[in-house]
Design a protein around this motif. Structure first.
Motif, PDB file in Angstrom:
ATOM      1  N   GLY A   9       0.906  -1.184  -0.142  1.00 43.72           N
ATOM      2  CA  GLY A   9      -0.048   0.084   0.201  1.00 43.72           C
ATOM      3  C   GLY A   9       1.079   1.454  -0.070  1.00 43.72           C
ATOM      4  N   LEU A  18      -0.749   0.511  -8.193  1.00 41.53           N
ATOM      5  CA  LEU A  18      -0.031  -0.091  -7.122  1.00 41.53           C
ATOM      6  C   LEU A  18      -0.172  -1.704  -7.149  1.00 41.53           C
ATOM      7  CD1 LEU A  18      -0.927   1.965  -3.711  1.00 41.53           C
ATOM      8  CD2 LEU A  18       1.265   1.873  -4.739  1.00 41.53           C
ATOM      9  N   LEU A  20      -0.609  -4.741  -4.552  1.00 40.03           N
ATOM     10  CA  LEU A  20      -0.429  -5.424  -3.185  1.00 40.03           C
ATOM     11  C   LEU A  20      -0.332  -6.891  -3.178  1.00 40.03           C
ATOM     12  CD1 LEU A  20      -4.160  -3.825  -2.079  1.00 40.03           C
ATOM     13  CD2 LEU A  20      -1.665  -2.776  -2.001  1.00 40.03           C
ATOM     14  N   ARG A  38     -12.065  -4.197   0.962  1.00 42.39           N
ATOM     15  CA  ARG A  38     -11.596  -2.531   1.572  1.00 42.39           C
ATOM     16  C   ARG A  38     -12.434  -2.068   2.172  1.00 42.39           C
ATOM     17  NH1 ARG A  38     -11.700   0.443  -4.565  1.00 42.39           N
ATOM     18  NH2 ARG A  38     -14.041   0.404  -4.749  1.00 42.39           N
ATOM     19  N   LEU A  86      -6.114   4.057 -10.501  1.00 49.34           N
ATOM     20  CA  LEU A  86      -6.399   4.204  -9.454  1.00 49.34           C
ATOM     21  C   LEU A  86      -7.276   5.615  -9.151  1.00 49.34           C
ATOM     22  CD1 LEU A  86      -3.842   2.744  -7.556  1.00 49.34           C
ATOM     23  CD2 LEU A  86      -5.888   2.266  -7.042  1.00 49.34           C
ATOM     24  N   THR A  91      -9.473   4.866  -2.304  1.00 50.02           N
ATOM     25  CA  THR A  91      -8.840   5.157  -1.200  1.00 50.02           C
ATOM     26  C   THR A  91      -9.323   4.206  -0.005  1.00 50.02           C
ATOM     27  OG1 THR A  91      -7.930   7.254  -1.738  1.00 50.02           O
ATOM     28  CG2 THR A  91      -8.121   6.715   0.535  1.00 50.02           C
ATOM     29  N   TYR A  94      -7.113  -2.033   2.601  1.00 48.69           N
ATOM     30  CA  TYR A  94      -7.277  -2.989   1.823  1.00 48.69           C
ATOM     31  C   TYR A  94      -6.766  -4.362   2.885  1.00 48.69           C
ATOM     32  CZ  TYR A  94      -8.146  -0.363  -2.348  1.00 48.69           C
ATOM     33  OH  TYR A  94      -9.137   0.491  -3.334  1.00 48.69           O
ATOM     34  N   THR A 126      -3.616  -3.032   4.583  1.00 52.50           N
ATOM     35  CA  THR A 126      -2.669  -1.861   4.131  1.00 52.50           C
ATOM     36  C   THR A 126      -3.490  -0.771   3.494  1.00 52.50           C
ATOM     37  OG1 THR A 126      -0.691  -1.703   2.600  1.00 52.50           O
ATOM     38  CG2 THR A 126      -2.403  -2.954   1.667  1.00 52.50           C
ATOM     39  N   GLN A 127      -3.016   0.352   3.766  1.00 56.38           N
ATOM     40  CA  GLN A 127      -3.599   1.653   3.425  1.00 56.38           C
ATOM     41  C   GLN A 127      -3.164   1.753   2.058  1.00 56.38           C
ATOM     42  OE1 GLN A 127      -5.676   3.820   5.457  1.00 56.38           O
ATOM     43  NE2 GLN A 127      -5.792   4.770   3.261  1.00 56.38           N
ATOM     44  N   VAL A 128      -4.092   2.385   1.218  1.00 51.05           N
ATOM     45  CA  VAL A 128      -3.973   2.904  -0.143  1.00 51.05           C
ATOM     46  C   VAL A 128      -4.784   4.185  -0.158  1.00 51.05           C
ATOM     47  CG1 VAL A 128      -4.646   2.625  -2.317  1.00 51.05           C
ATOM     48  CG2 VAL A 128      -3.852   0.479  -1.186  1.00 51.05           C
ATOM     49  N   THR A 129      -4.020   5.238  -0.393  1.00 46.60           N
ATOM     50  CA  THR A 129      -4.362   6.645  -0.508  1.00 46.60           C
ATOM     51  C   THR A 129      -4.226   6.971  -1.891  1.00 46.60           C
ATOM     52  OG1 THR A 129      -3.957   6.983   1.894  1.00 46.60           O
ATOM     53  CG2 THR A 129      -4.376   8.907   0.440  1.00 46.60           C
TER      54      THR A 129
END
Length: 132
Positions: A9, A18, A20, A38, A86, A91, A94, A126-129
Motif C-alpha cells: 500500500g 499499485l 498489493l 477494502r 486508481l 482510497t 485493503y 494495508t492503507q491505499v491513498t
C-alpha cells in the motif's frame, strides 16, 4: 497458525498504479478462496476481488472490473492485486482474507458474492491513498 500479511500500500496520484501482496503462512493455499476487501472511513467493508487457489478462477466487483487484476503464485503462497487507473474513491484500507472450501460450489459462491462473513482468516490491512 494461519496468517495473512498484506503489503504494497501507499500514496499514489489518480491514474497511478499499485500492486498489493498477500503472503500466507501456516497453511498452503490449496482449495482456498482468497479475497481482497477494502474499507473506507465511515463505510462498510466491501469485496473487491477473489481468486480460487485451485483453478485460478477470478472474480471482480463492478467498481474495479477492468482496472484491477488478481493473481496467485502458489509456489510462493502469495496472492497479488494489481491496481491500475486508481481513483480517489479507491482510497481505503485493503485487506486480504481466505477461507478453505473443498466444495467447489461453495468456493464459487464465496468468490461471487464476496461477503466478508464467508472468509474466516484476515490480514491486518494495508492503507491505499489515492490523492493529488
Amino acid at each position: 497458525q494461519l496468517q495473512l500479511v498484506e503489503s504494497g500500500g501507499g500514496l499514489v496520484q489518480p491514474g497511478g498504479s499499485l500492486r498489493l501482496s498477500c503472503a500466507a503462512s501456516g497453511f498452503t493455499l490449496d482449495h482456498y478462496a482468497i479475497g481482497w476487501f477494502r474499507q473506507a472511513p465511515g463505510k462498510e467493508r466491501e469485496g473487491v476481488s477473489c481468486i480460487s487457489s485451485s483453478d485460478g478462477s477470478t472474480y471482480y466487483a463492478n467498481s474495479v472490473l477492468g482496472r484491477f487484476t488478481i493473481s496467485r503464485d502458489n509456489a510462493k503462497n502469495t496472492v497479488y492485486l494489481q491496481m491500475n487507473g486508481l481513483k480517489p474513491e479507491d482510497t481505503a484500507v485493503y485487506y486480504c482474507a481466505a477461507e478453505k472450501y473443498t466444495d467447489p460450489h461453495l468456493l464459487f459462491r464465496a468468490c461471487t458474492y464476496l461477503r466478508p462473513t464467508d472468509f474466516g482468516s484476515w490480514g491486518q490491512g494495508t492503507q491505499v491513498t489515492v490523492s493529488s
